[in-house]
Design a protein around this motif. Structure first.
Motif, PDB file in Angstrom:
ATOM      1  N   HIS A 162      37.879  52.133  36.756  1.00  0.00           N
ATOM      2  CA  HIS A 162      38.442  51.230  35.732  1.00  0.00           C
ATOM      3  C   HIS A 162      37.315  50.475  35.031  1.00  0.00           C
TER       4      HIS A 162
ATOM      5  N   SER B 291      45.474  52.351  37.288  1.00  0.00           N
ATOM      6  CA  SER B 291      46.078  51.055  36.940  1.00  0.00           C
ATOM      7  C   SER B 291      46.093  50.827  35.434  1.00  0.00           C
ATOM      8  N   MET B 292      45.484  51.740  34.685  1.00  0.00           N
ATOM      9  CA  MET B 292      45.513  51.640  33.225  1.00  0.00           C
ATOM     10  C   MET B 292      46.333  52.772  32.611  1.00  0.00           C
TER      11      MET B 292
ATOM     12  N   ASP C 211      47.952  49.019  42.710  1.00  0.00           N
ATOM     13  CA  ASP C 211      47.223  47.746  42.800  1.00  0.00           C
ATOM     14  C   ASP C 211      48.121  46.509  42.757  1.00  0.00           C
TER      15      ASP C 211
ATOM     16  N   THR D  19      37.069  45.307  37.333  1.00  0.00           N
ATOM     17  CA  THR D  19      38.408  44.942  37.778  1.00  0.00           C
ATOM     18  C   THR D  19      38.760  45.447  39.176  1.00  0.00           C
ATOM     19  N   ALA D  20      37.986  46.365  39.726  1.00  0.00           N
ATOM     20  CA  ALA D  20      38.264  46.816  41.094  1.00  0.00           C
ATOM     21  C   ALA D  20      36.960  47.160  41.794  1.00  0.00           C
TER      22      ALA D  20
ATOM     23  N   PRO E 146      38.721  46.486  30.550  1.00  0.00           N
ATOM     24  CA  PRO E 146      39.502  47.697  30.843  1.00  0.00           C
ATOM     25  C   PRO E 146      40.988  47.345  30.784  1.00  0.00           C
ATOM     26  N   THR E 147      41.718  47.981  29.882  1.00  0.00           N
ATOM     27  CA  THR E 147      43.049  47.473  29.539  1.00  0.00           C
ATOM     28  C   THR E 147      44.174  48.453  29.841  1.00  0.00           C
ATOM     29  N   GLY E 148      45.266  47.886  30.375  1.00  0.00           N
ATOM     30  CA  GLY E 148      46.494  48.646  30.582  1.00  0.00           C
ATOM     31  C   GLY E 148      47.626  47.941  29.855  1.00  0.00           C
TER      32      GLY E 148
ATOM     33  N   PHE F 165      47.632  44.897  28.619  1.00  0.00           N
ATOM     34  CA  PHE F 165      47.187  43.883  27.658  1.00  0.00           C
ATOM     35  C   PHE F 165      47.240  42.462  28.246  1.00  0.00           C
TER      36      PHE F 165
ATOM     37  N   LYS G 188      43.544  41.682  40.282  1.00  0.00           N
ATOM     38  CA  LYS G 188      44.891  41.097  40.282  1.00  0.00           C
ATOM     39  C   LYS G 188      45.035  39.982  41.312  1.00  0.00           C
TER      40      LYS G 188
HETATM   41  C1  LIG Z   1      45.950  46.131  36.360  1.00  0.00           C
HETATM   42  C2  LIG Z   1      44.563  46.659  36.237  1.00  0.00           C
HETATM   43  C3  LIG Z   1      43.939  46.830  34.970  1.00  0.00           C
HETATM   44  C4  LIG Z   1      44.656  46.562  33.662  1.00  0.00           C
HETATM   45  O1  LIG Z   1      44.906  45.206  33.409  1.00  0.00           O
HETATM   46  P1  LIG Z   1      45.995  44.754  32.320  1.00  0.00           P
HETATM   47  O2  LIG Z   1      46.123  43.290  32.478  1.00  0.00           O
HETATM   48  O3  LIG Z   1      47.269  45.489  32.694  1.00  0.00           O
HETATM   49  O4  LIG Z   1      45.494  45.166  30.975  1.00  0.00           O
HETATM   50  C5  LIG Z   1      42.619  47.283  34.950  1.00  0.00           C
HETATM   51  N1  LIG Z   1      41.961  47.568  36.090  1.00  0.00           N
HETATM   52  C6  LIG Z   1      42.515  47.425  37.320  1.00  0.00           C
HETATM   53  C7  LIG Z   1      41.725  47.784  38.528  1.00  0.00           C
HETATM   54  C8  LIG Z   1      43.832  46.959  37.436  1.00  0.00           C
HETATM   55  O5  LIG Z   1      44.383  46.834  38.662  1.00  0.00           O
END
Ligand SMILES: *Cc1c(COP(=O)(O)O)cnc(C)c1O
Length: 480
Positions: free
Chosen positions: A397, A317-318, A151, A419-420, A263-265, A267, A120
């Motif tokens: 994630h 976060s997902m 996050d 993503t993290a 890895p999606t939350g 979108f 992020k």
């Molecule tokens: C926010 C987040 C996601 C999900 O991303 P989206 O854009 O909401 O799909 C995945 N992994 C991590 C570590 C996040 O912080």
């Protein structure tokens, strides 16, 4: 470039206004009126360093910012990333802030070398600089109010700390964010940062923030602003790394196309990849990976978008119930028919379900998208496998994305978005692969024992509104 809403009642908006508006005033999401085709520029762009590539892509979408200003904003946004050493083809040191590593059968795009060790930062460092720039021009101010499960809050705080004309109020559920996440938020003592430890859950925090934004006179009087992932500027910043990674992997492997596993939350991240595909980046498949909160992977496999309840997982976060950016895909699928989007959203709000058909002549909902899910057992197994086979520690994630990628067959190399940093989630790493697999980051270790500041407040919207109103005009008051 002008922006229009997925609900059809806001249109012809310049970029800077779209950034400040966040959510469109008609309740929809803003999208560019068109997606520029860049096919004839790919060859030249493939040689650019990250910041120059970001400039070339972003300027197509924000032509109301002079080139020199945009270059400066971009440079500032990535100066707090930690370059990681790599070597280029000629064997020279080639430090990268967003490295791509070849590990086992996949390519790992490491997006977590920013200030809060999660992807992020890539968008929120940019958004912080952009806000400061736009507010400076318009002689205006902004009070950001945001709910976080961990996050987003820390990345947003680090995006705007110490900035002029911006204050940020972050509501986190007291005692329900991880210790690392809490430290990353509460050790920031700048006078424009207010951490509110809410006596409630994340959903309570979210519903208070929504309530404050719905009160339009309050919102306008206090210049409330949002930083959640529906902000187009966040998506735009994320488009860049799809190009960056695709260029590097196509060069290394000789492939003509690549796939991404995301890895999606909400979108947001995968929609950035979708934007890159629409611009002409040769993307074979975008693989949407969810954990047990699988509303989106169910949808792309069955055509039914249906609400269920959130279950807590190792990848918090997902853990979402409704994917806020999904409406952008719906609008494109409806080929710009905003009335159709409104009908779908109303039906979903009423019944908790909508059913969508593939376009005539297509046998899947979307030729670019594939979807799958990885549950807790699979996530832990993937962390263990990568640790044992390759000595590489994935965070939970990223492990969801890798796990789903390995179950898919594509004819193209797969780039998995990491993503993290695993250093943010030591408990999951230890559970999967033992103490030996843990990773320590000096920037996280250094937070331990630092002074902190937070404001414990009750779960009452009135109390939160009063707190924001009291502190937004005189932030220095907290220092007295
Ligand atoms: C926010 C987040 C996601 C999900 O991303 P989206 O854009 O909401 O799909 C995945 N992994 C991590 C570590 C996040 O912080």
């Amino acid at each position: 470039m002008r922006y229009c809403s997925t609900r059809g009642q806001v249109s012809d908006i310049p970029f800077q206004d779209a950034v400040l508006m966040g959510l469109a005033r008609d309740g929809g999401l803003l999208l560019p009126e068109s997606f520029p085709n860049v096919t004839d520029r790919l060859e030249a762009w493939s040689k650019l360093p990250y910041a120059d590539l970001a400039f070339e892509i972003m300027r197509l979408f924000c032509d109301d910012i002079p080139d020199e200003d945009l270059r400066r904003i971009i440079a500032k946004s990535y100066e707090r990333f930690r370059p990681v050493s790599e070597t280029d083809d000629a064997g020279n040191a080639d430090p990268q802030i967003i490295p791509v590593r070849d590990v086992g059968p996949v390519h790992l795009l490491e997006l977590f070398h920013g200030p809060t060790y999660a992807f992020k930062d890539v968008a929120l460092q940019f958004l912080g600089n952009l806000f400061e720039y736009i507010l400076g021009k318009q002689k205006s101010e902004l009070n950001i109010v945001v709910a976080t499960s961990g996050d987003t809050g820390s990345a947003a705080i680090h995006g705007v700390r110490g900035r002029k004309n911006i204050r940020i109020f972050v509501l986190h559920p007291a005692g329900r964010v991880s210790p690392v996440q809490e430290m990353q938020m509460t050790t920031v003592l700048d006078p424009n940062v207010f951490n509110i430890a809410l006596d409630g859950t994340f959903d309570d925090a979210q519903s208070i923030v929504k309530g404050l934004f719905r009160d339009l006179p309050f919102k306008d009087a206090l210049h409330l602003g949002a930083v959640n992932s529906i902000n187009w500027a966040r998506i735009l910043a994320q488009v860049v790394y799809y190009f960056h990674a695709a260029f590097r992997v196509m060069k290394r492997t000789g492939a003509k196309k690549v796939s991404f596993s995301v890895p999606t939350g909400n979108f947001g991240d995968i929609f950035a990849g979708y934007t890159a595909a629409k611009m002409g980046l040769p993307i074979d498949k975008l693989i949407l990976a969810t954990n047990e909160n699988d509303i989106l992977s169910r949808f792309f496999n069955t055509g039914s978008y249906s609400r269920s309840s959130v279950v807590p997982t190792l990848s918090p976060s997902m853990d979402i119930q409704i994917a806020s950016n999904f409406e952008r895909w719906l609008f494109l699928h409806a080929q710009g028919d905003a009335a159709q989007v409104r009908t779908w959203m109303e039906t979903f709000a009423k019944t908790g379900e909508i059913k969508i058909e593939p376009l005539p002549g297509e046998d899947s909902l979307d030729p670019w998208l594939r979807a799958g899910r990885a549950d807790t057992t699979q996530t832990l197994a993937t962390i263990r496998e990568f640790s044992e086979a390759y000595g590489y520690t994935l965070d939970p994630h990223s492990a969801v994305g890798v796990s789903v990628a390995l179950a898919q067959k594509t004819d193209s190399p797969i780039i998995c978005l990491c993503t993290a940093s695993p250093a943010k989630f030591p408990d999951a790493v230890i559970r999967a692969a033992g103490e030996k697999a843990t990773v320590k980051e000096p920037g996280i270790e250094a937070l331990k024992g630092l002074p902190t500041r937070k404001f414990p407040l009750p779960n009452e919207i009135k109390k939160i509104a009063d707190f924001v109103a009291e502190h937004c005009h005189d932030p220095a008051s907290i220092l007295r």
